[in-house]
Design an enzyme around this catalytic site. Structure first.
Site, short mmCIF file in Angstrom:
data_model
loop_
_atom_site.label_atom_id
_atom_site.label_comp_id
_atom_site.label_asym_id
_atom_site.label_seq_id
_atom_site.Cartn_x
_atom_site.Cartn_y
_atom_site.Cartn_z
N ASP A 1 0.89 -1.16 0.00
CA ASP A 1 0.00 0.00 0.00
C ASP A 1 0.93 1.21 0.00
OD1 ASP A 1 -1.65 2.14 0.63
OD2 ASP A 1 -2.92 0.95 1.94
N LYS B 1 -3.43 15.61 -9.10
CA LYS B 1 -2.70 15.38 -10.35
C LYS B 1 -1.91 16.64 -10.77
CE LYS B 1 -3.49 11.04 -11.01
NZ LYS B 1 -2.40 10.05 -11.05
N TYR C 1 -9.16 15.60 -6.74
CA TYR C 1 -8.45 14.70 -7.67
C TYR C 1 -7.58 15.54 -8.60
CZ TYR C 1 -7.29 11.35 -11.27
OH TYR C 1 -6.59 10.57 -12.16
N ASN D 1 2.57 4.63 -10.90
CA ASN D 1 1.24 4.58 -11.50
C ASN D 1 0.11 4.47 -10.48
OD1 ASN D 1 -0.86 3.65 -13.63
ND2 ASN D 1 -0.68 1.89 -12.26
P1 NDP Z 1 -7.28 1.24 -12.00
O1 NDP Z 1 -8.25 1.46 -10.90
O2 NDP Z 1 -7.60 0.23 -13.03
O3 NDP Z 1 -5.83 0.91 -11.39
C1 NDP Z 1 -5.33 1.60 -10.27
C2 NDP Z 1 -4.17 0.82 -9.68
O4 NDP Z 1 -3.64 1.58 -8.58
C3 NDP Z 1 -4.58 -0.53 -9.15
O5 NDP Z 1 -3.60 -1.47 -9.50
C4 NDP Z 1 -4.62 -0.34 -7.66
O6 NDP Z 1 -4.26 -1.54 -6.98
C5 NDP Z 1 -3.51 0.70 -7.47
N1 NDP Z 1 -3.62 1.40 -6.21
C6 NDP Z 1 -4.60 2.22 -5.79
N2 NDP Z 1 -4.36 2.63 -4.53
C7 NDP Z 1 -3.20 2.04 -4.15
C8 NDP Z 1 -2.44 2.04 -2.95
N3 NDP Z 1 -2.81 2.74 -1.87
N4 NDP Z 1 -1.29 1.33 -2.91
C9 NDP Z 1 -0.89 0.62 -3.99
N5 NDP Z 1 -1.57 0.56 -5.14
C10 NDP Z 1 -2.72 1.26 -5.20
O7 NDP Z 1 -7.08 2.67 -12.68
P2 NDP Z 1 -6.08 3.20 -13.83
O8 NDP Z 1 -5.24 2.13 -14.37
O9 NDP Z 1 -6.91 3.99 -14.74
O10 NDP Z 1 -5.21 4.21 -12.97
C11 NDP Z 1 -3.81 4.20 -12.92
C12 NDP Z 1 -3.31 5.63 -12.76
O11 NDP Z 1 -3.73 6.38 -13.91
C13 NDP Z 1 -3.85 6.38 -11.56
O12 NDP Z 1 -2.80 7.15 -11.03
C14 NDP Z 1 -4.93 7.29 -12.14
O13 NDP Z 1 -5.14 8.44 -11.38
C15 NDP Z 1 -4.33 7.60 -13.49
N6 NDP Z 1 -5.21 8.04 -14.57
C16 NDP Z 1 -6.33 7.33 -14.93
C17 NDP Z 1 -7.10 7.76 -15.99
C18 NDP Z 1 -8.36 7.06 -16.41
O14 NDP Z 1 -9.25 7.71 -17.01
N7 NDP Z 1 -8.48 5.78 -16.18
C19 NDP Z 1 -6.73 8.93 -16.77
C20 NDP Z 1 -5.54 9.61 -16.30
C21 NDP Z 1 -4.82 9.15 -15.26
P3 NDP Z 1 -4.89 -2.10 -5.63
O15 NDP Z 1 -6.29 -1.58 -5.52
O16 NDP Z 1 -4.82 -3.58 -5.81
O17 NDP Z 1 -3.98 -1.61 -4.57
C1 8X3 Z 2 -8.50 10.59 -14.99
C2 8X3 Z 2 -9.00 11.39 -16.12
O1 8X3 Z 2 -10.60 13.29 -16.67
O2 8X3 Z 2 -11.47 11.33 -15.49
O3 8X3 Z 2 -7.32 11.13 -14.50
O4 8X3 Z 2 -10.09 12.94 -14.36
S1 8X3 Z 2 -10.35 12.29 -15.62
#
Ligand code: NDP
Ligand code: 8X3
Length: 256
Positions: free
Chosen positions: A64, A161, A157, A91
Site C-alpha cells: 500500500d 494530479k 483529484y 502509476n
Molecule cells: P485502475 O483502478 O484500473 O488501477 C489503479 C491501480 O492503482 C490498481 O492497480 C490499484 O491496486 C492501485 N492502487 C490504488 N491505490 C493504491 C495504494 N494505496 N497502494 C498501492 N496501489 C494502489 O485505474 P487506472 O489504471 O486507470 O489508474 C492508474 C493511474 O492512472 C492512476 O494514477 C490514475 O489516477 C491515473 N489516470 C487514470 C485515468 C483514467 O481515465 N483511467 C486517466 C488519467 C490518469 P490495488 O487496488 O490492488 O492496490
Molecule cells: C483521470 C482522467 O478526466 O477522469 O485522471 O479525471 S479524468
C-alpha cells in the site's frame, strides 16, 4: 532504441488498468519486473502469466503506497540482484467521488492525496538512491489531463494530479545532471477500473462515463510509456498528454 532486456522495472498499481498493461509491455521487452499493489492475489496471477509468457523474472509485492514504513521496508528488503532498478513507473493512484467542494468527503480527499501524491513521493524517495547508486534510471509518473485542467467536481483529484505534474517538473530539475531521467504520461478518459473505484463499485454509473465514445484503453497508455522509456539515453520525452480522439479537453468530449 534503448535496450532494456534483462533490466529491472518497478511498477506500482500493477493489479489493474495501466499498471497491469505496462507490466505486460515491459515484460515483452524482456525486462524483469517488480510489480506491486494491495491486491496481492491479482499481482501473483499477473506474475504467473508474465513468467509463463515472456520468460522474465517477476517479484510480487503486496504494498500500500500510502504506508511509508511499508514502502521503506519493501524497497530495503529487495534481494541484492533486484536493487538495480532501471525504470520506475509511479502509476498507483485513484479518484474517490465526484462531489462539489462544498459536498466533499474528508476521507475521500485524504485517500486521494495520500495515494496520488504522498504514495508517489514515498516510493520515489526509496528508489531514487538505488538509481543513483546504479548510475542509471528513468522515472515515469502517471499524471492526468486532470493535472493540466480542472473540471467541475474534480477539485481534489485534479489538485492531486496538478501536484504530480509539479513533482515531475521538480524531480526533473533536481535530478538534472544525474543519470536519472524523469517523464510523465498524462492520459485523458481511459476505461479501466478507475471509474468503478471513483464511484465505489457502482458499475452502472461508471459505465456512463464512457457512454457513446471510444475511450483510451490501458494498452494505449502502456504504449506511450513504452515509447518514453525506449528512447536513446540522451533523449528525454518529458511529457506525453494522450487523449482519445473524441476528447478535446477535460470537459470537451463528443459522444454519439
Ligand atoms: P485502475 O483502478 O484500473 O488501477 C489503479 C491501480 O492503482 C490498481 O492497480 C490499484 O491496486 C492501485 N492502487 C490504488 N491505490 C493504491 C495504494 N494505496 N497502494 C498501492 N496501489 C494502489 O485505474 P487506472 O489504471 O486507470 O489508474 C492508474 C493511474 O492512472 C492512476 O494514477 C490514475 O489516477 C491515473 N489516470 C487514470 C485515468 C483514467 O481515465 N483511467 C486517466 C488519467 C490518469 P490495488 O487496488 O490492488 O492496490
Ligand atoms: C483521470 C482522467 O478526466 O477522469 O485522471 O479525471 S479524468
Amino acid at each position: 532504441m534503448k535496450k532494456l532486456k534483462g533490466k529491472i522495472a518497478f511498477v506500482t498499481g500493477a493489479s489493474s488498468g495501466f499498471g497491469e498493461a505496462t507490466a505486460l509491455r515491459l515484460a515483452k521487452l524482456g525486462m524483469n519486473l517488480i510489480i506491486c499493489a494491495r491486491r496481492i492475489d491479482r499481482i501473483k496471477k499477473l506474475a504467473t502469466e508474465i513468467k509463463k509468457k515472456y520468460k522474465v523474472k517477476v517479484l510480487s509485492l503486496q504494498l500500500d503506497v500510502r504506508k511509508q514504513k511499508d514502502v521503506v521496508k519493501a524497497v530495503k528488503s529487495l534481494p541484492k540482484d533486484w536493487r538495480a532498478i532501471e525504470v520506475l513507473i509511479n502509476n498507483a493512484g485513484l479518484s474517490r467521488g465526484l462531489n462539489k467542494i462544498q459536498d466533499g468527503v474528508l476521507l475521500d480527499w485524504e485517500e486521494m492525496i495520500d495515494t496520488n501524491v504522498k504514495g508517489l513521493l514515498y516510493v520515489s524517495k526509496e528508489v531514487i538512491p538505488l538509481m543513483l547508486e546504479n548510475g542509471s534510471g528513468h522515472i515515469v509518473n502517471v499524471g492526468s489531463i486532470a493535472g493540466h485542467e480542472v473540471y467541475v467536481a474534480g477539485n481534489v483529484y485534479c489538485a492531486s494530479k496538478h501536484a504530480v505534474d509539479a513533482l515531475t517538473k521538480g524531480m526533473r530539475m533536481d535530478l538534472n545532471g544525474t543519470p536519472i531521467k524523469v517523464s510523465t504520461v498524462d492520459p485523458g478518459l481511459a476505461e479501466t477500473e478507475f471509474s468503478i473505484v471513483r464511484f465505489r463499485g457502482d458499475d452502472k454509473r461508471a459505465k456512463t462515463v464512457y457512454n457513446g465514445l471510444i475511450p483510451l484503453y490501458a494498452d494505449d497508455v502502456a504504449d506511450a510509456i513504452e515509447y518514453i522509456i525506449t528512447r536513446k539515453d540522451s533523449v528525454n520525452i518529458a511529457e506525453i498528454i494522450i487523449l482519445p480522439k473524441c476528447q478535446a479537453s477535460a470537459a470537451v468530449v463528443s459522444r454519439s
